[in-house]
Design an enzyme around this catalytic site. Structure first.
Site, PDB file in Angstrom:
ATOM      1  N   HIS A  17      28.176 -42.578 102.919  1.00 38.08           N
ATOM      2  CA  HIS A  17      28.774 -41.801 102.464  1.00 38.08           C
ATOM      3  C   HIS A  17      28.728 -41.333 100.912  1.00 38.08           C
ATOM      4  CE1 HIS A  17      30.875 -41.066 106.762  1.00 38.08           C
ATOM      5  NE2 HIS A  17      29.517 -41.395 107.243  1.00 38.08           N
ATOM      6  N   ASP A  18      29.105 -42.677 100.637  1.00 34.59           N
ATOM      7  CA  ASP A  18      29.102 -42.227  98.699  1.00 34.59           C
ATOM      8  C   ASP A  18      27.743 -42.092  98.435  1.00 34.59           C
ATOM      9  OD1 ASP A  18      30.327 -42.787  96.697  1.00 34.59           O
ATOM     10  OD2 ASP A  18      28.798 -44.391  95.892  1.00 34.59           O
ATOM     11  N   GLY A  65      25.402 -38.644  94.554  1.00 40.64           N
ATOM     12  CA  GLY A  65      24.924 -40.089  94.017  1.00 40.64           C
ATOM     13  C   GLY A  65      26.109 -41.248  94.314  1.00 40.64           C
ATOM     14  N   ASP A  88      27.876 -43.450  93.332  1.00 42.79           N
ATOM     15  CA  ASP A  88      29.278 -43.575  91.907  1.00 42.79           C
ATOM     16  C   ASP A  88      30.427 -43.927  92.552  1.00 42.79           C
ATOM     17  OD1 ASP A  88      29.917 -41.312  93.611  1.00 42.79           O
ATOM     18  OD2 ASP A  88      29.613 -39.356  92.301  1.00 42.79           O
ATOM     19  N   SER A 131      32.733 -43.138  94.986  1.00 44.41           N
ATOM     20  CA  SER A 131      34.009 -41.822  94.326  1.00 44.41           C
ATOM     21  C   SER A 131      34.462 -42.108  95.825  1.00 44.41           C
ATOM     22  CB  SER A 131      33.467 -40.192  94.487  1.00 44.41           C
ATOM     23  OG  SER A 131      32.391 -39.801  94.697  1.00 44.41           O
ATOM     24  N   PRO A 147      25.256 -36.609 107.028  1.00 44.34           N
ATOM     25  CA  PRO A 147      24.700 -35.696 108.243  1.00 44.34           C
ATOM     26  C   PRO A 147      25.664 -36.351 109.461  1.00 44.34           C
ATOM     27  CG  PRO A 147      22.967 -37.696 107.412  1.00 44.34           C
ATOM     28  CD  PRO A 147      24.240 -37.000 106.489  1.00 44.34           C
ATOM     29  N   THR A 192      22.871 -55.334 122.469  1.00 44.99           N
ATOM     30  CA  THR A 192      23.621 -56.076 120.885  1.00 44.99           C
ATOM     31  C   THR A 192      24.277 -55.514 120.189  1.00 44.99           C
ATOM     32  OG1 THR A 192      21.290 -55.655 119.835  1.00 44.99           O
ATOM     33  CG2 THR A 192      21.358 -57.607 121.377  1.00 44.99           C
ATOM     34  N   ASP A 219      19.323 -55.395 114.567  1.00 54.04           N
ATOM     35  CA  ASP A 219      17.947 -56.441 115.528  1.00 54.04           C
ATOM     36  C   ASP A 219      17.846 -54.926 115.635  1.00 54.04           C
ATOM     37  OD1 ASP A 219      19.260 -55.369 117.259  1.00 54.04           O
ATOM     38  OD2 ASP A 219      19.820 -57.260 118.393  1.00 54.04           O
TER      39      ASP A 219
END
EC number: 1.11.1.7
Length: 281
Positions: free
Chosen positions: A50-51, A56, A58, A60, A127, A206, A211
């Protein structure tokens, strides 16, 4: 946004002289955190993702006005104050969390600095569980991750962790790409009118292991989130063959995941005199 605009300035040895034990320090904190919260690795990798997707990598999202709920390990680190950035701690924590869950390990390129500002409005670039396939592709393309391998490999981060009912309830009993038997199981966990914040495993086979069973689940129409299942169930999508490849070979998945994590970590990092080293209280 341009992928890797400062890519050449990141290096796994960036802190070799100023904070040589940074990786072991972060690992010790995360190993302790896992004892009380098995989900910490999944939380960290999503925080890093998410950062990176908003302006970018950073750091934040760790600023006080935009703090990530439940991620406490970065703020507890007091070693090397003013030297190691929060953005780099997120990147290191993601790698360590994955490896502790049985996934691959890799040398994390370091040297990011932290943003002085947060961009709440920019979170629309992240997303959503409700995005359709075209929206998902567009959001990855906008940050320079347009290759289908990056999209499918990074979705593998959903191999561990949990999701809230609100993120998938709309699929139960209505989505034809959801296995009917699995849909009935989910209906018991997340009945209509039930608790939106109730949790279930992202990987029904799992749950806490990193995996390639996540991709087998997609082949069997047992992807929990709409965006996950769309990688396999969208007719003609170039991601279908990649899902099949990763489902058939965990080493292939691990190799691609490592490279895609490095690619993601190179999304427009602040380096040099740009940004600062945030010291969160």
């Amino acid at each position: 946004m341009i992928l890797g605009g400062s890519k050449a300035q990141l290096s796994p040895t960036f802190y070799a002289n100023t904070c040589p034990n940074v990786a072991s320090i972060v690992r010790e904190v995360i190993e302790q955190a896992v004892q009380s919260d098995i989900r910490i690795g999944a939380k960290l990798i999503r925080a890093h993702f998410h950062d990176c997707m908003v302006d970018g990598c950073d750091g934040s999202l760790l600023l006080d006005d935009d703090a990530a709920n439940g991620i406490v390990s970065e703020k507890d680190i007091r070693a090397c104050p003013g030297v190691v950035s929060c953005a780099d701690i997120l990147a290191l924590g993601s790698q360590i969390g994955v490896s502790l869950a049985g996934g691959p390990t890799w040398q994390v390129p370091l040297g990011r600095r932290d943003s002085r500002t947060a961009n709440r409005g920019g979170t629309s670039a992240i997303p959503s569980p409700f995005d359709d396939f075209s929206d998902l592709q567009r959001k990855f393309r906008d940050v320079g991750l347009e290759d289908s391998t990056n999209l499918v490999a990074l979705s593998g981060a959903y191999a561990f962790g949990h999701a809230r009912c609100i993120t998938f309830r709309q699929r139960i009993g209505t989505d034809t790409t959801l296995d009917p038997t699995f849909s009935e199981v989910l209906a018991q966990i997340c009945p209509l009118g039930g608790n939106d914040n109730a949790l279930t495993n992202l990987d029904s086979s799992t749950a806490d292991d990193f995996d390639n069973n996540y991709y087998t689940n997609l082949q069997n129409n047992r992807g929990l989130l709409q965006t996950n299942q769309s990688l396999f169930s969208t007719t003609g999508a170039n991601t279908v063959a990649v899902v099949d490849r990763f489902a058939g070979s965990q080493p292939d998945f691990f190799d691609a995941f490592v490279q895609s994590m490095i690619n993601m970590g190179n999304i427009s990092p602040l380096t040099g005199s740009n940004g600062e080293i945030n010291q969160l209280e």
